[in-house]
Design a protein around this motif. Structure first.
Motif, PDB file in Angstrom:
ATOM      1  N   GLN A 105      27.042 -30.346  20.654  1.00 51.88           N
ATOM      2  CA  GLN A 105      26.046 -31.134  19.924  1.00 51.88           C
ATOM      3  C   GLN A 105      26.622 -31.747  18.651  1.00 51.88           C
ATOM      4  O   GLN A 105      26.229 -32.843  18.246  1.00 51.88           O
ATOM      5  CB  GLN A 105      24.831 -30.257  19.610  1.00 51.88           C
ATOM      6  N   GLY A 145      16.785 -27.328  31.759  1.00 56.66           N
ATOM      7  CA  GLY A 145      16.980 -28.005  30.473  1.00 56.66           C
ATOM      8  C   GLY A 145      18.345 -28.650  30.369  1.00 56.66           C
ATOM      9  O   GLY A 145      18.482 -29.767  29.840  1.00 56.66           O
ATOM     10  N   ALA A 146      19.374 -27.961  30.875  1.00 50.53           N
ATOM     11  CA  ALA A 146      20.729 -28.522  30.813  1.00 50.53           C
ATOM     12  C   ALA A 146      20.827 -29.775  31.691  1.00 50.53           C
ATOM     13  O   ALA A 146      21.489 -30.749  31.327  1.00 50.53           O
ATOM     14  CB  ALA A 146      21.755 -27.477  31.247  1.00 50.53           C
ATOM     15  N   LYS A 183      18.333 -31.799  32.452  1.00 51.86           N
ATOM     16  CA  LYS A 183      17.562 -32.848  31.786  1.00 51.86           C
ATOM     17  C   LYS A 183      18.351 -33.430  30.609  1.00 51.86           C
ATOM     18  O   LYS A 183      18.414 -34.642  30.408  1.00 51.86           O
ATOM     19  CB  LYS A 183      16.228 -32.251  31.303  1.00 51.86           C
ATOM     20  N   ASP A 184      18.986 -32.529  29.848  1.00 54.27           N
ATOM     21  CA  ASP A 184      19.753 -32.953  28.671  1.00 54.27           C
ATOM     22  C   ASP A 184      20.877 -33.903  29.062  1.00 54.27           C
ATOM     23  O   ASP A 184      21.196 -34.847  28.328  1.00 54.27           O
ATOM     24  CB  ASP A 184      20.326 -31.720  27.963  1.00 54.27           C
ATOM     25  N   GLY A 218      25.789 -31.817  29.437  1.00 55.38           N
ATOM     26  CA  GLY A 218      24.496 -31.375  28.917  1.00 55.38           C
ATOM     27  C   GLY A 218      24.513 -29.913  28.541  1.00 55.38           C
ATOM     28  O   GLY A 218      25.410 -29.162  28.937  1.00 55.38           O
ATOM     29  N   ALA A 221      21.560 -26.645  27.317  1.00 55.67           N
ATOM     30  CA  ALA A 221      20.206 -26.220  26.922  1.00 55.67           C
ATOM     31  C   ALA A 221      20.197 -24.739  26.614  1.00 55.67           C
ATOM     32  O   ALA A 221      20.977 -23.967  27.169  1.00 55.67           O
ATOM     33  CB  ALA A 221      19.201 -26.516  28.028  1.00 55.67           C
TER      34      ALA A 221
END
Lengths: 402, 88
Positions: A174, A276-277, A279-280, A252, A254
């Motif tokens: 990030q 989540g990963a 989607k990210d 990604g 998450a």
């Protein structure tokens, strides 16, 4: 948002003292688990583990350095040296200021604590070495890496038990993606294989006395390992401009919290992190070809993890491969996600899927393709690395080819 | 001896379940008393400490362990056997 790529990798772990050695062992399905060798081991009920073999600290570090480097710091430095050499990066000027170190560890300098508690409590000594505190502190490894390579940007340590490395690498990802940093040195390290370290785990009664057999109906617990893995995460444009070799892209990440139980995992928490990963990273689930499982070999983890994967992927869960390399290198606790990321990179780059060794008998509650016992050749586009920690803290990374 | 073992085990199990010893019978199961797997690990630790014995128990698969935890009666019987073996 910037693209983030991996331009360096290094490791020391029970399977090898470099990335090539480790990947060769994973390809062969070699087991690094054996009888533990350290002081007072005869007083343990659990006498097996995956120790780093044939490693002589004095051949790598001098006496002054060893006075300051706990074993977990030594592992981090050895892995970082390999990763930085591979990346070809030199940190000077503005690049140094825009680069840092985020490492995961759970126990930090546990061996140093163990030795010094023994000295003052058991042996009744009233004096300890002056460097006990800087040697045992959890951020010692990250700090020494920053010092050795002149990384002058944000550096810190992440401690989320078995998910420490994935949480750490997620932070690094990030920080580069957001443009805060140009490059981050990241991964994790752990050296808990000492009397006190294993004794504490023994108490929980989740350790196997004979082998780590993830997903197998005959599994009977986890086996501890030690070691570290370190990577260079770099801004894609920066890496491309300097002609760096790119090992993989981080697509990604998450993290979720179960908010439920201090040791029992939750399917929902794990599934939310996996979804989540995806989607990210904007990843269609059908693109995922391989998952490096958390796969501890405990009854609770393995069936929960398989259920979570089935929930997220639906019919595609039967087409993807999922393996646990902990069967070979043991559970490196705070360092485990970093060493396991090597299996993810091997899957993407070399088209080799590391196996789950020790697999004896199918478990209907783990009815996925767990790549039993033998490595497999397969071309995959996207891979995931799962980590689900005690305390219900989950962290999943998604990697792809560039 | 037997009564003492039984009384002590019930006391430990009751403490773990946050109940009065009178609420725990020989027929009670850990489940019926609301003791989960982690609670069981803690109770077994307390029993080991109380009797200075070592109990073979793997929390991964309690039913596969050599130690029968299906009821308070079976736990007491198992402990008596272990005391005889380990302290006899």
């Amino acid at each position: 948002m910037r693209r983030v790529v991996i331009t360096g990798a290094g490791t020391i772990n029970p399977l090898g003292q470099s990335v090539p050695q480790t990947l060769a062992a994973m390809r062969e399905g070699r087991c690094g688990i054996g009888p533990l060798q350290f002081r007072d081991v005869e007083r343990l009920a659990v006498k097996i583990g995956a120790q780093v073999q044939g490693y002589d600290p004095e051949a790598v570090f001098n006496r002054q350095q060893l006075a300051l480097y706990d074993r977990f710091t030594q592992f981090a430095l050895i892995a970082a040296r390999e990763a930085l050499a591979l990346s070809g990066l030199e940190f000077t000027g503005a690049l140094a200021d825009r680069s840092g170190v985020v490492l995961g560890t759970s126990g930090g300098g546990l061996t140093t604590q163990d030795e010094n508690y023994r000295a003052v409590y058991e042996e009744g000594k009233n004096r300890v070495h002056p460097f006990v505190v800087p040697k045992l502190m959890n951020n010692a490894a990250a700090s020494h890496v920053s010092m050795e390579f002149n990384l002058r940007g944000p550096s810190f340590t992440v401690a989320t038990a078995c998910a420490s490395s994935n949480h750490a690498m997620g932070q690094a990802f990030q920080m580069v993606r957001s443009g805060l940093c140009t490059a981050m040195v990241t991964g994790g390290t752990e050296a808990m294989l000492c009397f006190g370290g294993v004794k504490a785990w023994e108490g929980l009664r989740v350790m196997s006395k004979d082998a780590c057999r993830p997903f197998s109906a005959t599994r009977n617990g986890m086996v501890q390992g030690e070691g570290g893995g370190v990577f260079v995460f770099e801004d894609y444009e920066h890496a491309k401009a300097r002609g760096a070799e790119i090992l993989a892209e981080v697509l990604g990440f998450a993290m979720t919290s179960d908010a439920a139980d201090i040791v029992m995992p939750s399917k929902q928490g794990a599934a939310r992190a996996i979804a989540g990963a995806l989607k990210d990273g904007g990843i269609a689930k059908e693109r995922v070809g391989y998952i490096n499982a958390h796969g501890t070999g405990t009854a609770a983890n393995d069936k929960t993890e398989c259920a979570a994967v089935a929930d997220v992927f639906g019919r595609h869960a039967d087409r993807l491969m999922i393996s646990s390399t902990k069967s070979m290198h043991g559970h490196l606790i705070g360092g485990t996600g970093a060493v396991e990321l090597l299996a993810c990179i091997m899957a993407l780059r070399d088209g080799v899927i590391a196996p789950t060794i020790g697999y004896e008998e199918p478990d209907p509650e783990c009815a996925l393709d767990v790549v039993p016992n033998e490595a497999r050749e397969a071309s995959v586009d996207v891979v995931l690395s799962n980590a689900f920690a005690f305390g219900g803290l989950n962290a999943v990374l998604a990697l792809g080819r560039v | 001896m037997t009564m003492d073992v039984r009384r002590k085990v019930i006391e430990i199990i009751a403490e773990q379940a946050m109940l009065e010893p009178s609420d725990v019978t020989l027929e009670s199961t850990p489940e019926s008393l609301g003791i989960d797997s982690l609670g069981l690990v803690e109770a077994i630790f307390a029993i080991e400490e109380a009797f200075d014995i070592s109990i073979p128990f793997n929390a991964n698969d309690p039913t596969e362990s050599d130690f029968d935890i299906s009821s308070v009666a079976s736990i007491v019987a198992g402990i008596e056997k272990l005391i005889a073996e380990q302290k006899g």
